[in-house]
Write a protein that holds these residues in place. Sequence first.
Motif, short mmCIF file in Angstrom:
data_model
loop_
_atom_site.label_atom_id
_atom_site.label_comp_id
_atom_site.label_asym_id
_atom_site.label_seq_id
_atom_site.Cartn_x
_atom_site.Cartn_y
_atom_site.Cartn_z
N MET A 1 0.81 -1.19 0.00
CA MET A 1 0.00 0.00 0.00
C MET A 1 0.86 1.26 0.00
O MET A 1 0.43 2.28 -0.51
CB MET A 1 -0.90 0.00 1.23
N GLN A 2 2.04 1.14 0.58
CA GLN A 2 2.95 2.28 0.62
C GLN A 2 3.40 2.68 -0.79
O GLN A 2 3.50 3.87 -1.09
CB GLN A 2 4.17 1.95 1.50
N LYS A 3 3.64 1.69 -1.65
CA LYS A 3 4.03 1.99 -3.03
C LYS A 3 2.90 2.66 -3.80
O LYS A 3 3.13 3.58 -4.57
CB LYS A 3 4.46 0.72 -3.75
N ALA A 4 1.68 2.20 -3.55
CA ALA A 4 0.53 2.80 -4.23
C ALA A 4 0.39 4.26 -3.81
O ALA A 4 0.13 5.13 -4.65
CB ALA A 4 -0.74 2.02 -3.91
N ALA A 5 0.56 4.52 -2.53
CA ALA A 5 0.48 5.90 -2.04
C ALA A 5 1.56 6.76 -2.67
O ALA A 5 1.32 7.91 -3.06
CB ALA A 5 0.59 5.93 -0.52
N LYS A 6 2.75 6.20 -2.79
CA LYS A 6 3.86 6.94 -3.39
C LYS A 6 3.56 7.28 -4.84
O LYS A 6 3.74 8.41 -5.28
CB LYS A 6 5.14 6.11 -3.29
N TYR A 7 3.06 6.30 -5.61
CA TYR A 7 2.75 6.54 -7.01
C TYR A 7 1.62 7.55 -7.18
O TYR A 7 1.70 8.44 -8.02
CB TYR A 7 2.38 5.24 -7.73
N ILE A 8 0.59 7.40 -6.38
CA ILE A 8 -0.55 8.33 -6.49
C ILE A 8 -0.11 9.75 -6.16
O ILE A 8 -0.48 10.71 -6.84
CB ILE A 8 -1.71 7.88 -5.57
N GLY A 9 0.68 9.90 -5.11
CA GLY A 9 1.15 11.23 -4.73
C GLY A 9 2.03 11.88 -5.78
O GLY A 9 1.85 13.06 -6.11
N VAL A 10 2.96 11.13 -6.31
CA VAL A 10 3.87 11.68 -7.32
C VAL A 10 3.12 12.00 -8.61
O VAL A 10 3.29 13.08 -9.19
CB VAL A 10 5.05 10.72 -7.58
N ILE A 11 2.28 11.09 -9.05
CA ILE A 11 1.54 11.32 -10.30
C ILE A 11 0.57 12.49 -10.17
O ILE A 11 0.48 13.33 -11.06
CB ILE A 11 0.80 10.03 -10.73
N SER A 12 -0.13 12.58 -9.04
CA SER A 12 -1.07 13.70 -8.88
C SER A 12 -0.32 15.03 -8.75
O SER A 12 -0.78 16.05 -9.26
CB SER A 12 -2.00 13.47 -7.70
N GLY A 13 0.81 15.03 -8.08
CA GLY A 13 1.60 16.25 -7.99
C GLY A 13 2.12 16.70 -9.34
O GLY A 13 2.04 17.88 -9.69
N TYR B 1 -4.58 13.82 -3.49
CA TYR B 1 -3.74 14.10 -2.33
C TYR B 1 -4.35 13.50 -1.07
O TYR B 1 -3.66 12.90 -0.25
CB TYR B 1 -3.57 15.60 -2.10
N LEU B 2 -5.66 13.67 -0.92
CA LEU B 2 -6.34 13.11 0.24
C LEU B 2 -6.29 11.59 0.22
O LEU B 2 -6.03 10.96 1.26
CB LEU B 2 -7.80 13.59 0.29
N GLY B 3 -6.51 11.00 -0.94
CA GLY B 3 -6.43 9.55 -1.05
C GLY B 3 -5.04 9.04 -0.72
O GLY B 3 -4.88 8.01 -0.06
N CYS B 4 -4.03 9.75 -1.16
CA CYS B 4 -2.65 9.38 -0.86
C CYS B 4 -2.40 9.47 0.65
O CYS B 4 -1.76 8.58 1.23
CB CYS B 4 -1.70 10.28 -1.62
N PHE B 5 -2.89 10.51 1.27
CA PHE B 5 -2.75 10.64 2.72
C PHE B 5 -3.40 9.47 3.44
O PHE B 5 -2.82 8.89 4.37
CB PHE B 5 -3.35 11.96 3.20
N LEU B 6 -4.61 9.12 3.02
CA LEU B 6 -5.31 8.00 3.67
C LEU B 6 -4.58 6.68 3.47
O LEU B 6 -4.51 5.86 4.39
CB LEU B 6 -6.74 7.93 3.16
N LEU B 7 -4.04 6.46 2.28
CA LEU B 7 -3.26 5.24 2.04
C LEU B 7 -2.00 5.21 2.90
O LEU B 7 -1.63 4.15 3.42
CB LEU B 7 -2.90 5.11 0.57
N MET B 8 -1.35 6.35 3.04
CA MET B 8 -0.17 6.42 3.91
C MET B 8 -0.54 6.10 5.35
O MET B 8 0.17 5.37 6.04
CB MET B 8 0.47 7.82 3.85
N LYS B 9 -1.65 6.65 5.78
CA LYS B 9 -2.12 6.44 7.16
C LYS B 9 -2.46 4.97 7.38
O LYS B 9 -2.11 4.38 8.40
CB LYS B 9 -3.34 7.32 7.41
N LEU B 10 -3.15 4.35 6.43
CA LEU B 10 -3.52 2.94 6.56
C LEU B 10 -2.30 2.03 6.56
O LEU B 10 -2.25 1.04 7.29
CB LEU B 10 -4.46 2.53 5.43
N SER B 11 -1.31 2.36 5.74
CA SER B 11 -0.13 1.50 5.67
C SER B 11 0.69 1.58 6.96
O SER B 11 1.29 0.60 7.38
CB SER B 11 0.72 1.83 4.46
N THR B 12 0.71 2.76 7.60
CA THR B 12 1.45 2.84 8.87
C THR B 12 0.67 2.18 9.99
O THR B 12 1.27 1.63 10.91
CB THR B 12 1.76 4.29 9.25
N ASN B 13 -0.66 2.22 9.93
CA ASN B 13 -1.46 1.55 10.96
C ASN B 13 -1.34 0.04 10.86
O ASN B 13 -1.43 -0.67 11.86
CB ASN B 13 -2.92 1.97 10.85
#
Length: 110
Positions: A1-13, A95-107
Amino acid sequence: MQKAAKYIGVISGLATITLWAVLNFFNPHSNITGTDTIVISFLMLFLPACLAVISSLTSKQSLMMIAFVWSLPFSLYLVFTPGVFALFGVTCIAYLGCFLLMKLSTNRKI
């Protein structure tokens, strides 16, 4: 999930940065002589996009939330415009989706 968050964040930015360039430099309806629009959109769209890319690459959740909140007002304004610039709303929600994925992966790691 961390990789997905990374890709979503970079692509959206990067998508936001590209849309910002189109909005300011290739838009036939924009005022080329006025710098106020460029400065405001730079502060409200370009800088949060850079922050989102940095946040994705460093996995800093707080920076992603800051990027989302920072770009939200201007993105909401552009959502209601006709044309391609409504995609700023999609990138802001990403950005919000990426934040939520980051939060879920750390939890899940805990």
